[in-house]
Every structure is written in C-alpha cells, then in structure tokens.
Design a protein around this motif. Structure first.
Motif, short mmCIF file in Angstrom:
data_model
loop_
_atom_site.label_atom_id
_atom_site.label_comp_id
_atom_site.label_asym_id
_atom_site.label_seq_id
_atom_site.Cartn_x
_atom_site.Cartn_y
_atom_site.Cartn_z
N VAL A 6 -13.83 44.80 71.24
CA VAL A 6 -13.74 44.70 72.69
C VAL A 6 -14.91 45.52 73.24
O VAL A 6 -14.81 46.74 73.39
CB VAL A 6 -12.38 45.20 73.22
CG1 VAL A 6 -12.29 45.02 74.73
CG2 VAL A 6 -11.24 44.47 72.51
N GLY A 7 -16.02 44.85 73.51
CA GLY A 7 -17.28 45.51 73.82
C GLY A 7 -17.22 46.49 74.97
O GLY A 7 -17.75 47.61 74.88
N ILE A 8 -16.57 46.11 76.05
CA ILE A 8 -16.55 46.98 77.24
C ILE A 8 -15.84 48.30 76.94
O ILE A 8 -16.24 49.36 77.44
CB ILE A 8 -15.88 46.27 78.45
CG1 ILE A 8 -15.99 47.15 79.69
CG2 ILE A 8 -14.45 45.90 78.15
CD1 ILE A 8 -15.53 46.47 80.97
N VAL A 9 -14.82 48.26 76.08
CA VAL A 9 -14.10 49.49 75.73
C VAL A 9 -14.98 50.41 74.88
O VAL A 9 -15.04 51.62 75.12
CB VAL A 9 -12.78 49.17 75.01
CG1 VAL A 9 -12.13 50.44 74.48
CG2 VAL A 9 -11.82 48.46 75.97
N LEU A 10 -15.69 49.85 73.91
CA LEU A 10 -16.58 50.67 73.09
C LEU A 10 -17.68 51.31 73.94
O LEU A 10 -18.04 52.47 73.74
CB LEU A 10 -17.20 49.82 71.98
CG LEU A 10 -16.23 49.26 70.93
CD1 LEU A 10 -17.00 48.53 69.84
CD2 LEU A 10 -15.36 50.35 70.33
N GLU A 11 -18.20 50.57 74.90
CA GLU A 11 -19.24 51.11 75.78
C GLU A 11 -18.70 52.25 76.64
O GLU A 11 -19.37 53.27 76.86
CB GLU A 11 -19.80 50.00 76.66
CG GLU A 11 -20.64 49.00 75.87
CD GLU A 11 -20.94 47.74 76.65
OE1 GLU A 11 -20.71 47.73 77.88
OE2 GLU A 11 -21.41 46.75 76.05
N LEU A 12 -17.46 52.10 77.13
CA LEU A 12 -16.85 53.16 77.92
C LEU A 12 -16.54 54.39 77.07
O LEU A 12 -16.64 55.52 77.53
CB LEU A 12 -15.57 52.64 78.60
CG LEU A 12 -15.80 51.68 79.77
CD1 LEU A 12 -14.51 50.95 80.13
CD2 LEU A 12 -16.34 52.43 80.99
N MET A 13 -16.20 54.18 75.81
CA MET A 13 -15.97 55.31 74.91
C MET A 13 -17.27 56.08 74.66
O MET A 13 -17.26 57.31 74.54
CB MET A 13 -15.37 54.82 73.59
CG MET A 13 -13.91 54.40 73.71
SD MET A 13 -13.23 53.72 72.16
CE MET A 13 -13.38 55.12 71.06
#
Length: 276
Positions: free
Chosen positions: A61-68
């Motif tokens: 889930v790309g957006i979650v990894l970026e937010l992390m």
C-alpha cells in the motif's frame, strides 16, 4: 487509549483492529483518510493508528509506506486479516442494472478481472474505504459496493456475489503504529527502509550480505522509487529478530556505512493468531 483506523465502521482496518493482541482497552476512532490518520497521531489526538501495508494480491500500500517514511512512528504490532470481498447492493438489485461499482482502490484491483467479466459496462469508482463504498451504495439503487460481508449487515445491503477476488488467497497485513518501543518477546520482526549509494556496483548485494552472513532471515524486501531521481530507490526490508538481538544489532550497525539513508521502523512481535 484512542486508536485511529480508516473508517467508517465496517472497514477492513476496523476488523483488523480487533485481531490485535497488544490492545485490550481502547476507543476506536474512525478517520476518513490515511493522511489525516498520521496527522492526528502526530498531533497526539490519537495514541495509535492501524494501517494496511501490503496485500497478497496487489502488494504494498504505497501511500502508507510513504507516510511511514515521512513520520517517525514505531511499529507496535502486525496482524494479518483474510480478505473476503463480496459484491453488495440494495435488496432486489440485479447485476444488469448496476451502473457503478464502488470500493477502495485495493479491492477494486483485487477484483478487477471479476468486475470486467460480470459488470463490463459498469463504471468503477474509487472510495476512501470499503465501508464508505457500502454506505454510498445504500443510497443509490444503481450502485454496488465491494467489501467485507459485514458491510452488508451494517448498511442493510444484499450480498449479490460472495468471494469475488480474482485470487482465492487474499490476505492483508496491517501495522499498529505508535510511539513506544516494544520489548523483545523471542518471536519478533524488525522493519527498516534504506537506500544504496547510486552508481555503486554491488551496493544492494553488500547490504544483503550483512544479513546473510549473520543468518538473519529476511521475510520481505521491496523497492519503491525515492521520487527524487529516476533510478533511485528505497528498499523496505523485514527481518526476523529484534533490533536488540546481538546479530540484528550488528547487521543494522554495519548498514550505516553501506547506505545513504536508513530508517528503523521498529521491532515488534511477529504475527500470531489472537488467543482468547
């Protein structure tokens, strides 16, 4: 304790929340999108958040990894939820009358072949969550939603088709994020992100060899664009062991000189089914 999840009520994130072992007494807070979840945790409006990080069919889930990457939160626990996508609509709805199929982007991708075959003329509409898709479908006789069968119960919808994922094996992994470091349990994982030095032959091999040399089992390695320069990547790596275990500690220390960037997301208990 206030724990945020991607709502509204009935979402897969909400289901995953109740599979966690770490939480026993908490208030579940519905939030409309991932960015707001992380902002609320940053502002301490929430104590923890649960977020999906990867699916067995569609991957990360790309957006979650970026937010992390953007925030400095610590993984408290992981859990895995079996995804049972169902097609639902208002009672009495026929397949040939459906003009719109609503869901979160991940289930839409997980069911894309099935949608194309069964509803070739329907418009596919992305929603913030599966629960929101079900809520919207409950207001529109021309729409159907894809999501958990629990959504049908909550929003008084009829399940038209069960188990419509393109692949039978459909599981999503979730992280609980907070601010505290977890102690060693003897059955732990550690997650990191790092970048290699560009244009250096064998850079990735050099990183991975530190784990191989110490017989550290890597359970996941994935690359994602850094969004800075074409061909520049960030590697997300999960490994067995706690960051305070001697061999893991040594490997992470060795990576400091071999990476242009490294971030440790935390060490946490590896997934086990919740005990009663």
């Amino acid at each position: 304790m206030r724990v945020g999840y991607l709502g509204p009520k009935g979402s897969y994130s909400g289901e995953a929340l109740f599979k966690l072992n770490f939480l026993t007494d908490f208030e579940a807070i519905e939030v409309s999108d991932f960015s707001t979840l992380f902002d609320m945790l940053q502002k301490r409006s929430l104590d923890c958040v649960i977020v999906p990080v990867e699916n067995s069919i569609e991957g990360a889930v790309g957006i979650v990894l970026e937010l992390m990457l953007k925030h400095d939160f610590i993984i408290q626990e992981e859990t895995i939820l079996q995804i049972q996508n169902a097609l639902m609509a208002l009672p009495g709805t026929r397949l040939n009358s459906i003009e719109r199929v609503l869901s979160h982007p991940q289930p839409l991708l997980q069911c894309k072949n099935m949608i194309s075959r069964l509803l070739p003329y329907a418009k596919v509409v992305s929603c913030p969550s599966t629960a929101e898709a079900a809520r919207l479908a409950s207001l529109d006789p021309k729409s159907a939603a894809i999501g958990s069968p629990k959504n049908a119960e909550l929003y008084k919808l009829e399940i038209l088709l069960s188990s419509i994922s393109d692949e039978e094996y459909n599981f999503t992994r979730f992280f609980l994020l907070g601010r505290t470091n977890r102690s060693r349990t003897g059955h732990d994982k550690t997650s990191i992100a790092c970048s290699t030095y560009r244009d250096k032959p064998g850079a990735l091999f050099s990183i991975l060899s530190e784990f191989a040399f110490r017989k550290i089992n890597l359970t996941k390695i994935e690359s994602r664009p850094s969004k800075r320069v074409l061909g520049d990547y960030i590697f997300f790596i999960d490994m067995m062991g706690h960051r305070e275990d001697a061999h893991v500690k040594e490997a992470l220390a060795a990576l400091v000189d071999k990476t242009s960037f490294i971030k440790v997301f935390g060490s946490y208990p590896a997934f086990r089914e919740k005990t009663v």
